[in-house]
Design a protein around this motif. Sequence first.
Motif, PDB file in Angstrom:
ATOM      1  N   LEU A  96     -35.061   7.541 -37.622  1.00  0.00           N
ATOM      2  CA  LEU A  96     -35.106   5.749 -37.594  1.00  0.00           C
ATOM      3  C   LEU A  96     -33.813   5.115 -37.663  1.00  0.00           C
ATOM      4  O   LEU A  96     -33.519   4.111 -37.177  1.00  0.00           O
ATOM      5  CB  LEU A  96     -36.024   5.488 -38.758  1.00  0.00           C
ATOM      6  CG  LEU A  96     -36.036   3.973 -39.187  1.00  0.00           C
ATOM      7  CD1 LEU A  96     -36.824   3.129 -38.063  1.00  0.00           C
ATOM      8  CD2 LEU A  96     -36.890   3.588 -40.382  1.00  0.00           C
ATOM      9  N   ASN A 132     -34.716   8.629 -42.956  1.00  0.00           N
ATOM     10  CA  ASN A 132     -34.741   9.423 -41.803  1.00  0.00           C
ATOM     11  C   ASN A 132     -34.055   9.359 -40.723  1.00  0.00           C
ATOM     12  O   ASN A 132     -33.703   8.034 -40.361  1.00  0.00           O
ATOM     13  CB  ASN A 132     -36.225   9.119 -41.284  1.00  0.00           C
ATOM     14  CG  ASN A 132     -36.758  10.003 -40.159  1.00  0.00           C
ATOM     15  OD1 ASN A 132     -35.996  10.261 -39.071  1.00  0.00           O
ATOM     16  ND2 ASN A 132     -37.758  10.777 -40.485  1.00  0.00           N
ATOM     17  N   LEU A 147     -39.959  -1.462 -43.608  1.00  0.00           N
ATOM     18  CA  LEU A 147     -40.048  -0.071 -43.729  1.00  0.00           C
ATOM     19  C   LEU A 147     -38.610   0.214 -43.989  1.00  0.00           C
ATOM     20  O   LEU A 147     -37.614  -0.123 -43.585  1.00  0.00           O
ATOM     21  CB  LEU A 147     -40.326   0.338 -42.271  1.00  0.00           C
ATOM     22  CG  LEU A 147     -40.441   1.822 -42.069  1.00  0.00           C
ATOM     23  CD1 LEU A 147     -41.758   2.041 -42.870  1.00  0.00           C
ATOM     24  CD2 LEU A 147     -40.787   2.314 -40.623  1.00  0.00           C
ATOM     25  N   THR A 181     -42.983   1.752 -47.403  1.00  0.00           N
ATOM     26  CA  THR A 181     -43.293   0.326 -47.073  1.00  0.00           C
ATOM     27  C   THR A 181     -43.041  -0.579 -48.175  1.00  0.00           C
ATOM     28  O   THR A 181     -43.449  -0.252 -49.327  1.00  0.00           O
ATOM     29  CB  THR A 181     -44.811   0.199 -46.613  1.00  0.00           C
ATOM     30  OG1 THR A 181     -44.889   0.945 -45.686  1.00  0.00           O
ATOM     31  CG2 THR A 181     -44.902  -1.031 -46.334  1.00  0.00           C
ATOM     32  N   LYS A 192     -38.732  10.409 -45.616  1.00  0.00           N
ATOM     33  CA  LYS A 192     -40.051   9.744 -45.873  1.00  0.00           C
ATOM     34  C   LYS A 192     -39.665   8.137 -45.327  1.00  0.00           C
ATOM     35  O   LYS A 192     -38.734   7.694 -45.411  1.00  0.00           O
ATOM     36  CB  LYS A 192     -40.681   9.787 -47.306  1.00  0.00           C
ATOM     37  CG  LYS A 192     -41.370  11.197 -47.504  1.00  0.00           C
ATOM     38  CD  LYS A 192     -41.904  11.005 -48.914  1.00  0.00           C
ATOM     39  CE  LYS A 192     -42.371  12.481 -49.336  1.00  0.00           C
ATOM     40  NZ  LYS A 192     -42.827  12.428 -50.800  1.00  0.00           N
ATOM     41  N   TYR A 193     -40.939   7.571 -44.832  1.00  0.00           N
ATOM     42  CA  TYR A 193     -40.786   6.325 -44.432  1.00  0.00           C
ATOM     43  C   TYR A 193     -41.694   5.511 -45.590  1.00  0.00           C
ATOM     44  O   TYR A 193     -42.808   5.715 -45.886  1.00  0.00           O
ATOM     45  CB  TYR A 193     -41.670   5.955 -43.084  1.00  0.00           C
ATOM     46  CG  TYR A 193     -41.043   6.667 -41.972  1.00  0.00           C
ATOM     47  CD1 TYR A 193     -39.953   5.885 -41.449  1.00  0.00           C
ATOM     48  CD2 TYR A 193     -41.203   7.853 -41.679  1.00  0.00           C
ATOM     49  CE1 TYR A 193     -39.184   6.385 -40.141  1.00  0.00           C
ATOM     50  CE2 TYR A 193     -40.533   8.578 -40.542  1.00  0.00           C
ATOM     51  CZ  TYR A 193     -39.542   7.783 -39.936  1.00  0.00           C
ATOM     52  OH  TYR A 193     -39.077   8.306 -38.655  1.00  0.00           O
ATOM     53  N   SER A 221     -36.000   3.823 -44.965  1.00  0.00           N
ATOM     54  CA  SER A 221     -36.215   5.048 -44.916  1.00  0.00           C
ATOM     55  C   SER A 221     -35.008   5.694 -44.709  1.00  0.00           C
ATOM     56  O   SER A 221     -33.747   5.043 -44.274  1.00  0.00           O
ATOM     57  CB  SER A 221     -36.951   5.770 -43.353  1.00  0.00           C
ATOM     58  OG  SER A 221     -37.016   7.257 -43.340  1.00  0.00           O
TER      59      SER A 221
END
Length: 251
Positions: free
Chosen positions: A223, A220, A216, A107, A104-105, A218
Amino acid sequence: MDNVELLMSFGLTRQEARVYILLLGEGALSGYEAAKRLGISRSNAYAALAGLVDKGAAYVAEEQAVQYHAVSIKEFCSNKLHYMEELSETLERQIPKQKQEDAKYLTIRGRRHIEDKFRNMLKEVKERVYLSVSASVADLFREELAELTAQNKKVVLLTDEQYILDGAIIYYAGKRSFASGHTGCEETVDGQIRLITDSSYALTGELQDEETSACLYSANPNLVKLLKDALANEIKLIEIEGKSKDIDKEG
């Protein structure tokens, strides 16, 4: 933050913090004297003093009249930090283990929260870290970075000014907007940050004031790869420019 707010971060209420500061400045006081000096009711003063005693910020001297003595700020804070460290260790043992981070990203807003995340990511590094930050931002985490190099972990830093960190691989991007990956800019963007740890976790965004800072975070892989490629390209460009300058000097 003023002194009252700082003390509230150590678990005191606003009223307790005010009374504690008074005790530090005035020495021993009775509840009546504290109430009179601060212009509050005696019931509120005694409640605050009882709270300070309970939280280890004051001692009671039972002489002719009951008086309260402030514990020194150094001793109070040190005791609080030691106690919180013990609680932290207990929670780590008792709380169910956190599930593995997904892609997940997330914030993260607020300068302090971003600095905390940055610092904790560095503390969790197992093998390597790549970061692109201004020299002033790098200085905020010098202790953690120095600890990594001392442990022979790979630290690669891209920054805007000449920077010394023993054991680290440092690239000087000069006036390039190193954090955004673009060239030709006249000024660096001091608050932009990119951080990659163990080729698995990434943090990118801006570290400005408390209200406007946002990043941000993550795990992921897309990214992480995107940021790694951007940093690799920036390093190649720096190396090419460095070689060009060497050729010019030789010519």
